[in-house]
Structure formats: C-alpha cells, structure tokens
Design an enzyme around this catalytic site. Structure first.
Site, PDB file in Angstrom:
ATOM      1  N   ILE A 116       0.850  -1.205   0.077  1.00  0.00           N
ATOM      2  CA  ILE A 116      -0.024  -0.029   0.067  1.00  0.00           C
ATOM      3  C   ILE A 116       0.890   1.204   0.004  1.00  0.00           C
ATOM      4  O   ILE A 116       0.503   2.131  -0.747  1.00  0.00           O
ATOM      5  CB  ILE A 116      -1.040  -0.128   1.177  1.00  0.00           C
ATOM      6  CG1 ILE A 116      -1.983  -0.935   1.098  1.00  0.00           C
ATOM      7  CG2 ILE A 116      -1.436   1.232   1.637  1.00  0.00           C
ATOM      8  CD1 ILE A 116      -2.995  -0.535   0.050  1.00  0.00           C
ATOM      9  N   VAL A 119       2.740   1.607  -3.399  1.00  0.00           N
ATOM     10  CA  VAL A 119       1.600   2.438  -4.598  1.00  0.00           C
ATOM     11  C   VAL A 119       1.334   3.595  -4.151  1.00  0.00           C
ATOM     12  O   VAL A 119       1.465   4.568  -5.185  1.00  0.00           O
ATOM     13  CB  VAL A 119       0.397   1.279  -4.575  1.00  0.00           C
ATOM     14  CG1 VAL A 119      -0.449   2.034  -5.561  1.00  0.00           C
ATOM     15  CG2 VAL A 119       0.973  -0.179  -5.203  1.00  0.00           C
ATOM     16  N   GLU A 120       0.981   3.874  -2.946  1.00  0.00           N
ATOM     17  CA  GLU A 120       0.471   5.361  -2.519  1.00  0.00           C
ATOM     18  C   GLU A 120       1.708   6.524  -2.704  1.00  0.00           C
ATOM     19  O   GLU A 120       1.411   7.298  -3.195  1.00  0.00           O
ATOM     20  CB  GLU A 120       0.089   5.510  -1.158  1.00  0.00           C
ATOM     21  CG  GLU A 120      -1.363   4.573  -1.281  1.00  0.00           C
ATOM     22  CD  GLU A 120      -2.522   5.384  -1.778  1.00  0.00           C
ATOM     23  OE1 GLU A 120      -2.249   6.451  -2.035  1.00  0.00           O
ATOM     24  OE2 GLU A 120      -3.392   4.593  -2.172  1.00  0.00           O
ATOM     25  N   THR A 121       2.941   5.972  -2.145  1.00  0.00           N
ATOM     26  CA  THR A 121       3.749   7.104  -2.226  1.00  0.00           C
ATOM     27  C   THR A 121       5.035   6.861  -2.240  1.00  0.00           C
ATOM     28  O   THR A 121       6.101   7.538  -1.755  1.00  0.00           O
ATOM     29  CB  THR A 121       3.627   7.837  -0.726  1.00  0.00           C
ATOM     30  OG1 THR A 121       4.086   7.085   0.212  1.00  0.00           O
ATOM     31  CG2 THR A 121       2.341   8.563  -0.426  1.00  0.00           C
ATOM     32  N   TYR A 308      -6.056  -0.823  -9.337  1.00  0.00           N
ATOM     33  CA  TYR A 308      -5.292  -0.189  -8.044  1.00  0.00           C
ATOM     34  C   TYR A 308      -5.402  -1.598  -7.079  1.00  0.00           C
ATOM     35  O   TYR A 308      -4.002  -1.844  -6.573  1.00  0.00           O
ATOM     36  CB  TYR A 308      -6.096   0.906  -7.517  1.00  0.00           C
ATOM     37  CG  TYR A 308      -5.437   1.224  -6.160  1.00  0.00           C
ATOM     38  CD1 TYR A 308      -4.289   2.089  -6.161  1.00  0.00           C
ATOM     39  CD2 TYR A 308      -5.927   0.477  -4.886  1.00  0.00           C
ATOM     40  CE1 TYR A 308      -3.862   2.412  -4.810  1.00  0.00           C
ATOM     41  CE2 TYR A 308      -5.287   0.798  -3.389  1.00  0.00           C
ATOM     42  CZ  TYR A 308      -4.135   1.872  -3.534  1.00  0.00           C
ATOM     43  OH  TYR A 308      -3.680   2.131  -2.363  1.00  0.00           O
TER      44      TYR A 308
END
Length: 337
Positions: A116, A119-121, A308
């Site tokens: 997570i 993928v996010e940051t 996603y």
C-alpha cells in the site's frame, strides 16, 4: 397546449438555475454549517478559506486518473518495477518488528501494508506537493460532480487541524487532498489513524510506526480484512457467456460453485474467503480474468478501482518473494562453516 409546454420548459429551466449555486454561495453555506455544527469562529474560518488558492491543475488532474486512462498492462508497469519491489523489501527490513506487531494485532500481512505504501507514495518519498487546503477548497467549490464529497473532506480537515493543533495552511498532499505516507483522506485520518507508538500523537507524515498501525487499522475497521484469508486467483475458460458474472462487479456476490458450474477454472481455495467476484483486466494482448475474495475487496476500500487493488496485491507478492529470498539466503549463509 403549446403555451403549457413553453411554461413547463421555463419552469424547469428556472429550477435548474436555482439549483446551480455559485462557489461563493457554497462557501458561505459551508462557513455557516461549520460555525453552527462544529463551533468554528466565523471570522477565523473566513480568513483561513481566503488563504486557499484555486488550482486549475488540480481540476485537470482529477479528470484523468490513471486507473481510467491506462489498460492493465500499462498500469501494472508503473508499480511492478524492480526499484519499487526493492524499496518495499528495504522498508520491511527497517520496520520488521512494527510490521510483525501490526500483523499480530490486526491480522494484516506485512507485505500488504508495505505494498500500500509502495503504491501510494513509494514508501513516503512522494506524498504530494499540493496544499491540502488548496486541493479540498478547489474540488469542494469548483468541481460540481463531487463537490459535496470534497466539502465534507474539507470539514474533516479543518476539524482535525484544530484538534491536532496544526495550521491548516501547512499540510500537503495529493491533488485530491490525500495526506501523508498512507495518503489518508481527512475523514479516514480522524477515524482510522492510530497512535501506534504511544507518544500521544497520530503522525502519518513522518512516523512510520503510526503509519503502519494506521494502515492495518484501516484495513480491519473499514475494509473488514479477514485474517489469513485468500486475496485473488487467476481464472481461465472465461467466455462471452460469462459476461453477467463480470458485470456483477468486484464486490463479492457470487459463489465459487456458480463459477465452477459455469465452466470457469480457478483455484477453489479462494472459496475459503466466502463469496467471490469475477473481474476482467484489459491488457495489450487480450483480457485477464481473476476471481477476487473479500480481502481483495478490502484493498478496494482503499481505492475503489480493480486495477489499483491488483497492483497492490501483485506488488505485495513480489515484495514477499524477495524478502523471503533474503531470509533464506541468510539462513544458508549461517549454516556455512
């Protein structure tokens, strides 16, 4: 009759005009609501909102999200890169104890939490350069399609800034107002962020311990993650006659028996997670089909796009494989004379 039709058209047009409120009208209603419901001082809140800058590039960005414009081959290539996999392994090694504690308390595997963040940051390297105040103000008052949602997020943001004693002009995030390493929206911060290191503060910007605990808490409390449950598995022998299964959506509503009885082949261990879904992913060479469980849908509670969630899952599997290889290599080296 013609006069009646003309009168009706004028009435409908007038009604449409009345319903379309200007940004200033929406802002005034928002201020009134914040004063009445949440005890904000009108002058202070008005000054804060006047510091917000409407950003055209934010409106442009939200109109073309990658999940909608890229096929699965293109989208997957963004996240399943060696450097992002290596970065996840490094993050896991640095925070192994915290990730193990989060798994013990919440049941969410380390690789899912790490993926997570990847993928996010990219593990906190890119948390967004927009002021959250600017993003939520722009979308709340200048993006009618989802304006109500972003005004609610702006309300949560201003409330938590007040609760946490943070200047509302300081936090930065994505073009949609998502914040910190896990890219929580303001309402998610207020509900799901946790003080996992016990220092009295919930810090999702600079504190990996709080970030890990908060992501795990989110998966359980909002995503209803099932400890030890399956996530997804490939499916084959899917044809046009199975379109209704795909059209049922990504939320698990089907039984494994329904799919197998229809001739679809897949690993039936996915059924241990309860009901399932059948999903399609358009690629450069055709269409992939996957059967998803409750835990796959849990990932979608973070971002409601199948691409996603699949990127998170496949990145998590790649990180897990490399992390395990490292552990195996250490054990082998330790056995050598």
């Amino acid at each position: 009759m013609k006069r009646f039709i003309l009168l009706l058209c004028c009435t409908l047009a007038l009604a449409g005009t009345v319903r379309a409120k200007t940004p200033d009208q929406l802002r005034n209603e928002f201020i009134n609501d914040m004063v009445k419901r949440h005890g904000f001082k009108r002058d202070d809140l008005t000054k804060t909102l006047h510091q917000a800058v409407t950003q055209k590039r934010i409106l442009e960005a939200i109109s073309r999200p990658a999940e909608k414009t890229l096929n699965w081959t293109e989208y997957r290539a963004i996240f399943l890169k060696p450097e992002r996999i290596h970065g996840g392994v490094d993050f896991w090694r640095q925070h192994a104890d915290t990730l193990a504690r989060a798994e013990k308390e919440y049941g969410v595997p380390p690789q899912i939490i790490v993926a997570i963040l990847g993928v996010e940051t990219r593990y906190g390297a890119f948390t967004g350069g927009h002021r959250v105040l600017d993003a939520l103000h722009t979308l709340g008052f200048h993006y009618p399609r989802r304006g109500e949602f972003f005004r609610e997020q702006l309300s949560h943001f201003l409330r938590f800034a007040k609760e946490e004693d943070i200047a509302p002009t300081m936090p930065t995030g994505s073009y949609a107002g998502a914040m910190g390493m896990p890219q929580f929206m303001p309402d998610s911060f207020r509900v799901y962020a946790v003080d996992f290191d016990g220092d009295g503060h919930r810090d999702i910007w600079e504190n990996p311990v709080d970030v890990i605990g908060s992501v795990a808490n989110y998966f359980v409390k909002k995503g209803n993650w099932k400890r030890g449950g399956p996530v997804t598995t490939p499916a084959s022998s899917v044809t046009g006659k199975h379109k209704a299964f795909v059209d049922a959506g990504a939320k698990p509503r089907l039984t494994a028996t329904q799919l197998s009885s229809a001739g679809i082949k897949f690993d039936d261990s996915i059924a241990t997670g309860g009901k399932v879904s059948l999903m399609d992913f358009k690629t450069d060479t055709g269409t992939e089909y996957w059967v998803g469980s409750n835990n796959f849908y849990s990932i979608m509670r973070y971002n409601p796009r199948t691409k996603y969630a699949m990127a998170v899952y496949q990145l998590s599997e790649a990180i897990l494989a490399e992390y395990q290889q490292g552990l195996d290599a250490q054990k082998t080296a330790g056995k050598q004379p």
